[in-house]
Scaffold this active site. Structure first.
Site, PDB file in Angstrom:
ATOM      1  N   LEU A  64       0.830  -1.205   0.000  1.00  0.00           N
ATOM      2  CA  LEU A  64       0.000   0.000   0.000  1.00  0.00           C
ATOM      3  C   LEU A  64       0.866   1.258   0.000  1.00  0.00           C
ATOM      4  CD1 LEU A  64      -2.452  -1.493   2.629  1.00  0.00           C
ATOM      5  CD2 LEU A  64      -3.029  -0.968   0.243  1.00  0.00           C
ATOM      6  N   PRO A  65       0.264   2.429  -0.315  1.00  0.00           N
ATOM      7  CA  PRO A  65       1.084   3.634  -0.467  1.00  0.00           C
ATOM      8  C   PRO A  65       1.854   4.072   0.793  1.00  0.00           C
ATOM      9  CG  PRO A  65      -1.061   3.935  -1.502  1.00  0.00           C
ATOM     10  CD  PRO A  65      -1.131   2.638  -0.738  1.00  0.00           C
ATOM     11  N   THR A  93       6.436   0.607   2.032  1.00  0.00           N
ATOM     12  CA  THR A  93       7.437   1.412   2.746  1.00  0.00           C
ATOM     13  C   THR A  93       6.693   2.415   3.601  1.00  0.00           C
ATOM     14  OG1 THR A  93       8.990   1.225   0.922  1.00  0.00           O
ATOM     15  CG2 THR A  93       9.396   2.981   2.499  1.00  0.00           C
ATOM     16  N   LYS A 168      15.224  -0.067   5.523  1.00  0.00           N
ATOM     17  CA  LYS A 168      14.823   0.509   4.235  1.00  0.00           C
ATOM     18  C   LYS A 168      15.083   2.030   4.206  1.00  0.00           C
ATOM     19  CE  LYS A 168      12.399   1.200   0.417  1.00  0.00           C
ATOM     20  NZ  LYS A 168      12.863   0.826  -0.898  1.00  0.00           N
TER      21      LYS A 168
HETATM   22  P1  NAD Z   1       0.931   2.496  -6.207  1.00  0.00           P
HETATM   23  O1  NAD Z   1       0.287   3.781  -5.825  1.00  0.00           O
HETATM   24  O2  NAD Z   1       1.161   2.197  -7.645  1.00  0.00           O
HETATM   25  O3  NAD Z   1       0.067   1.269  -5.612  1.00  0.00           O
HETATM   26  C1  NAD Z   1      -0.632   1.304  -4.385  1.00  0.00           C
HETATM   27  C2  NAD Z   1      -1.962   0.593  -4.612  1.00  0.00           C
HETATM   28  O4  NAD Z   1      -2.629   0.494  -3.347  1.00  0.00           O
HETATM   29  C3  NAD Z   1      -2.890   1.329  -5.569  1.00  0.00           C
HETATM   30  O5  NAD Z   1      -3.266   0.474  -6.625  1.00  0.00           O
HETATM   31  C4  NAD Z   1      -4.090   1.711  -4.695  1.00  0.00           C
HETATM   32  O6  NAD Z   1      -5.320   1.690  -5.398  1.00  0.00           O
HETATM   33  C5  NAD Z   1      -4.030   0.640  -3.630  1.00  0.00           C
HETATM   34  N1  NAD Z   1      -4.732   0.989  -2.398  1.00  0.00           N
HETATM   35  C6  NAD Z   1      -4.661   2.137  -1.691  1.00  0.00           C
HETATM   36  N2  NAD Z   1      -5.456   2.064  -0.603  1.00  0.00           N
HETATM   37  C7  NAD Z   1      -6.046   0.835  -0.639  1.00  0.00           C
HETATM   38  C8  NAD Z   1      -6.989   0.175   0.202  1.00  0.00           C
HETATM   39  N3  NAD Z   1      -7.491   0.768   1.294  1.00  0.00           N
HETATM   40  N4  NAD Z   1      -7.370  -1.070  -0.140  1.00  0.00           N
HETATM   41  C9  NAD Z   1      -6.875  -1.660  -1.246  1.00  0.00           C
HETATM   42  N5  NAD Z   1      -6.000  -1.084  -2.091  1.00  0.00           N
HETATM   43  C10 NAD Z   1      -5.593   0.155  -1.775  1.00  0.00           C
HETATM   44  O7  NAD Z   1       2.300   2.444  -5.378  1.00  0.00           O
HETATM   45  P2  NAD Z   1       3.555   1.462  -5.644  1.00  0.00           P
HETATM   46  O8  NAD Z   1       4.545   2.142  -6.506  1.00  0.00           O
HETATM   47  O9  NAD Z   1       3.048   0.110  -5.989  1.00  0.00           O
HETATM   48  O10 NAD Z   1       4.181   1.471  -4.162  1.00  0.00           O
HETATM   49  C11 NAD Z   1       3.611   0.716  -3.115  1.00  0.00           C
HETATM   50  C12 NAD Z   1       4.563   0.756  -1.922  1.00  0.00           C
HETATM   51  O11 NAD Z   1       5.834   0.225  -2.313  1.00  0.00           O
HETATM   52  C13 NAD Z   1       4.831   2.171  -1.399  1.00  0.00           C
HETATM   53  O12 NAD Z   1       4.875   2.131   0.005  1.00  0.00           O
HETATM   54  C14 NAD Z   1       6.200   2.508  -1.999  1.00  0.00           C
HETATM   55  O13 NAD Z   1       6.924   3.441  -1.227  1.00  0.00           O
HETATM   56  C15 NAD Z   1       6.867   1.148  -2.004  1.00  0.00           C
HETATM   57  N6  NAD Z   1       7.955   0.991  -2.994  1.00  0.00           N
HETATM   58  C16 NAD Z   1       7.789   1.430  -4.282  1.00  0.00           C
HETATM   59  C17 NAD Z   1       8.823   1.259  -5.202  1.00  0.00           C
HETATM   60  C18 NAD Z   1       8.675   1.736  -6.615  1.00  0.00           C
HETATM   61  O14 NAD Z   1       9.695   1.777  -7.348  1.00  0.00           O
HETATM   62  N7  NAD Z   1       7.474   2.052  -7.086  1.00  0.00           N
HETATM   63  C19 NAD Z   1      10.002   0.619  -4.815  1.00  0.00           C
HETATM   64  C20 NAD Z   1      10.138   0.143  -3.507  1.00  0.00           C
HETATM   65  C21 NAD Z   1       9.086   0.333  -2.605  1.00  0.00           C
END
Ligand code: NAD
Length: 295
Positions: A64-65, A93, A168
């Site tokens: 999740l975000p 994260t 992290k």
């Molecule tokens: P993203 O915004 O693409 O995905 C998050 C998803 O969570 C979305 O699809 C959203 O609809 C869903 N969501 C939000 N609230 C929800 C709820 N209550 N119930 C169900 N679904 C819900 O973000 P991401 O890039 O996939 O990143 C996710 C996590 O991973 C973050 O914490 C980010 O910091 C971490 N991260 C990202 C990367 C990267 O390169 N993108 C790398 C390492 C870590």
């Protein structure tokens, strides 16, 4: 093994697909119907709610975000509907405090919980080659590792609850600082009339060598796979780096640690974000330091 996967965004989509590819039954949920459709095409069974996804699960994985999403999804839904035997693994994260609060709440309700943030970005999420940093009770680690396996290249137990998130944000603070240092050195080399590619050859074999330079060079050319060669598209977005640097500063303030270089890095990435660089790879901050606005 039945996996409930909540959060099918840029990272979670690929990770859930790898669980399905490994032959596990994946019940997937996201607020976005487009994300659910994608998960369905990748072999997951879309669920209508968190409650439906976690029913009968052996393990629950969330991606999740940020902290508030994790607190609410576990506090209001997962803990109420998952079987007590389910292993709960949050890969988002988030801040260390939220990770520890959710772990305590989960443990209090009779669950096993792990914080397991990842390093590697969307390409590694799709390829199943992420690095995981896990905070959990020692006896639970072997099972956490087994659940994570189809999504991972390497899995570390960092320590107890919250230690995965601590690893992290410390790693990413170091990365943000080292990238800015690398960019400043390249920008200075250029101003002094030294070819930055030649500076790369020299520093890569000298004491300035670091990952930001030799594996992710912000100057196009020397490292062909680096985002600098494709106008800083893809990679690790500046906005994401800024989020992690903010988490590091919050953690430093709360724990009484001095992290002045991290604070500088946060300020510079905030400025680059305000100038419109948020969606560019974080190595694009080189352009700002050379005096160019993001395009
Ligand atoms: P993203 O915004 O693409 O995905 C998050 C998803 O969570 C979305 O699809 C959203 O609809 C869903 N969501 C939000 N609230 C929800 C709820 N209550 N119930 C169900 N679904 C819900 O973000 P991401 O890039 O996939 O990143 C996710 C996590 O991973 C973050 O914490 C980010 O910091 C971490 N991260 C990202 C990367 C990267 O390169 N993108 C790398 C390492 C870590």
């Amino acid at each position: 093994m039945k996996i409930a996967f909540i959060g099918l965004g840029n990272m979670g989509g690929g990770m859930a697909a790898n669980q399905a590819k490994a032959g596990r039954a994946v019940a997937a949920f996201d607020l976005s119907s487009a994300a659910l459709e994608k998960a369905k095409a990748a072999g997951c069974a879309p669920a209508a709610s968190v409650a439906e996804a976690v029913a009968g699960a052996d393990a629950v994985i969330t991606m999740l975000p940020a902290g508030p999403h994790v607190r609410s999804v576990y506090g209001e839904q997962v803990l109420a509907h998952a079987p007590k035997s389910a292993l709960l693994i949050d890969c988002s994260t988030i801040d260390v405090e939220s990770a520890r609060a959710v772990a305590a709440q989960a443990k209090g309700a009779g669950f096993r919980f792990a914080d397991a943030p990842v390093s590697g970005g969307t390409a590694a999420a799709e390829a199943g080659t992420l690095a995981f940093m896990v905070g959990c009770d020692e006896p639970d680690f072997a099972e956490v590792e087994a659940v994570i396996k189809p999504m991972s290249r390497v899995v570390f137990r960092a320590g107890d609850h919250g230690a995965g998130q601590a690893a992290k944000i410390c790693n990413n603070m170091l990365l943000g600082i080292s990238m800015i240092g690398t960019c400043e050195a390249i920008a200075l080399a250029e101003k002094l009339g030294l070819d930055p590619a030649r500076f790369f050859d020299i520093a890569a074999q000298s004491s300035g060598q670091c990952w930001s330079l030799t594996s992710y060079c912000p100057w196009p050319g020397p490292v062909p796979a680096a985002p600098s060669n494709r106008d800083y598209a893809g990679g690790f977005a500046t906005a994401m780096m800024l989020k992690d640097l903010k988490l590091a500063q919050e953690a430093a303030a709360k724990s009484g640690a001095a992290a002045p270089m991290g604070a500088q890095a946060e300020g510079l990435y905030a400025l680059f974000d305000r100038l419109g660089g948020g969606s560019k790879d974080f190595s694009a901050i080189l352009q700002m330091l050379r005096g160019n606005a993001p395009t």
